[in-house]
Scaffold this motif. Sequence first.
Motif, PDB file in Angstrom:
ATOM      1  N   GLN A 128       0.387  -0.878  -0.203  1.00 14.52           N
ATOM      2  CA  GLN A 128       0.024  -0.119  -0.042  1.00 14.52           C
ATOM      3  C   GLN A 128       0.857   0.970  -0.281  1.00 14.52           C
ATOM      4  OE1 GLN A 128      -2.883   0.106  -1.048  1.00 14.52           O
ATOM      5  NE2 GLN A 128      -3.601  -2.176  -0.297  1.00 14.52           N
ATOM      6  N   GLU A 129       2.206   0.796  -0.094  1.00 20.71           N
ATOM      7  CA  GLU A 129       3.091   2.005  -0.054  1.00 20.71           C
ATOM      8  C   GLU A 129       4.232   2.144  -1.183  1.00 20.71           C
ATOM      9  OE1 GLU A 129       4.496   1.825   4.059  1.00 20.71           O
ATOM     10  OE2 GLU A 129       3.247   1.451   4.569  1.00 20.71           O
ATOM     11  N   GLU A 130       5.166   1.816  -0.911  1.00 21.19           N
ATOM     12  CA  GLU A 130       6.593   1.893  -2.025  1.00 21.19           C
ATOM     13  C   GLU A 130       6.071   1.030  -3.157  1.00 21.19           C
ATOM     14  OE1 GLU A 130       6.731   1.718   1.579  1.00 21.19           O
ATOM     15  OE2 GLU A 130       9.094   3.009   1.985  1.00 21.19           O
ATOM     16  N   LEU A 131       5.542   0.374  -2.809  1.00 20.66           N
ATOM     17  CA  LEU A 131       5.615  -1.137  -3.718  1.00 20.66           C
ATOM     18  C   LEU A 131       4.218  -0.699  -5.086  1.00 20.66           C
ATOM     19  CD1 LEU A 131       7.115  -3.287  -4.729  1.00 20.66           C
ATOM     20  CD2 LEU A 131       5.535  -4.849  -3.498  1.00 20.66           C
ATOM     21  N   ASN A 132       3.465  -0.034  -4.194  1.00 18.53           N
ATOM     22  CA  ASN A 132       1.740   0.294  -4.708  1.00 18.53           C
ATOM     23  C   ASN A 132       2.792   1.931  -5.919  1.00 18.53           C
ATOM     24  OD1 ASN A 132      -0.589   0.703  -5.286  1.00 18.53           O
ATOM     25  ND2 ASN A 132      -0.753   2.746  -4.542  1.00 18.53           N
ATOM     26  N   ASP A 133       3.521   2.589  -5.317  1.00 14.33           N
ATOM     27  CA  ASP A 133       3.744   3.655  -6.044  1.00 14.33           C
ATOM     28  C   ASP A 133       4.819   3.870  -7.369  1.00 14.33           C
ATOM     29  OD1 ASP A 133       2.616   5.520  -4.314  1.00 14.33           O
ATOM     30  OD2 ASP A 133       4.395   6.378  -3.185  1.00 14.33           O
ATOM     31  N   ARG A 134       5.643   2.699  -6.951  1.00 16.82           N
ATOM     32  CA  ARG A 134       6.593   2.188  -7.755  1.00 16.82           C
ATOM     33  C   ARG A 134       6.432   0.857  -9.066  1.00 16.82           C
ATOM     34  NH1 ARG A 134      11.912   2.602  -5.755  1.00 16.82           N
ATOM     35  NH2 ARG A 134      11.857   4.075  -4.859  1.00 16.82           N
ATOM     36  N   GLU A 135       5.575  -0.396  -8.386  1.00 17.00           N
ATOM     37  CA  GLU A 135       5.015  -0.924  -9.539  1.00 17.00           C
ATOM     38  C   GLU A 135       3.386  -1.162  -9.769  1.00 17.00           C
ATOM     39  OE1 GLU A 135       7.072  -4.768 -10.005  1.00 17.00           O
ATOM     40  OE2 GLU A 135       6.395  -5.410  -7.852  1.00 17.00           O
TER      41      GLU A 135
END
Length: 358
Positions: A128-135
């Motif tokens: 819900q944080e970094e992985l959402n933005d990156r992928e």
Amino acid sequence: MTNTKFVYRVLMTALIAGSVLAGHANARELKLSDQFPTQHTISAEGTKAFFDYIEAHPEADLTISHFPAGQLGKPTAQLDLVQDRVADIAVVGISYVPEKLPISTMMELPGLYEDTFGGYETIRRLLQEELNDREFKPAGVKPLWPVVTPQYQLLLTREDPITDISDLKGVKARVAGGTAELVASALGLTPVRMPAPDLYVALERGTLDAAIYSLSVLQSYKLEEVTNSYTSNASLGGISFIAFINDEVWDSLNAEQQEVIMAASDAAGLATACALLKNEVKTIETLKGMGKTVYELDDNLKGQFSDALSGVSETWKSNMDGRGAPGTEMLARFNEIRDGLLEDSTIEASTQKCLEAE
């Protein structure tokens, strides 16, 4: 006077009809797709919890139809289905789409987490944080809930336990994806990529000698009928599935519908993690009761496995960084979140709560 009464009645009828229509103006019908037969733990426990929550909140005016067992598309096509809006929501096996969601394949790395909740509690925060933005955002999808299997074990058609890592040389073993291929190759196995629904026939016919797979769900595909020995402490990595909703579909929902879907997703993720944890224990008992060989690697063999697998994470990070994906950064962030959850006993508390529940 008569005309006035007539006009009044017409106006009242219009107002009542308008309010009824307004109440249904935001009604939505959505489709959820997955690869699992309805008796599979992920469907019978997790997806059921999602639908139960939706049903219990009619105020959201949501109708969601379930298309299980690959009715709308194969396991490898689930991400395409939700991106192309053939389905509004789809449960996607990350191992089947490594080219589109490469960073998320970190969940296949051996020893990344100890048990189901160690993986689940960590990845649900990261996605819900970094992985959402990156992928996920670049892929046009929003994550709803993750599914994380317990650490994979080695299932073999042979009856005797392995006594040395050399026993695995040339053994044809099913793997889910590219990261699991690294694991299998490091152990001397010959990796064969294959979706789980195809496993039974391949093992029965001798196309495969083994599988790197989860004990917690092997009975969902009746694999106990075509395998005979199983490790219980090999920690060969896991696999993750993530339920995604199409970004445009999500944006078209009203705030109440979004809130209900997210709450239903939390219920689904928790129910699945708990069911997988309990199922692993039950499956081991069942296999032993059938006279199957379930065994722990001894210290010597476990050391051989550890030495063989020591370079897998570095190879994965190098592969990710080489393609411009922040694998090193995301893996470090995963470890940071996991260690924090271990330190504050969040993972232990979730595990205990699950085991104490009826």
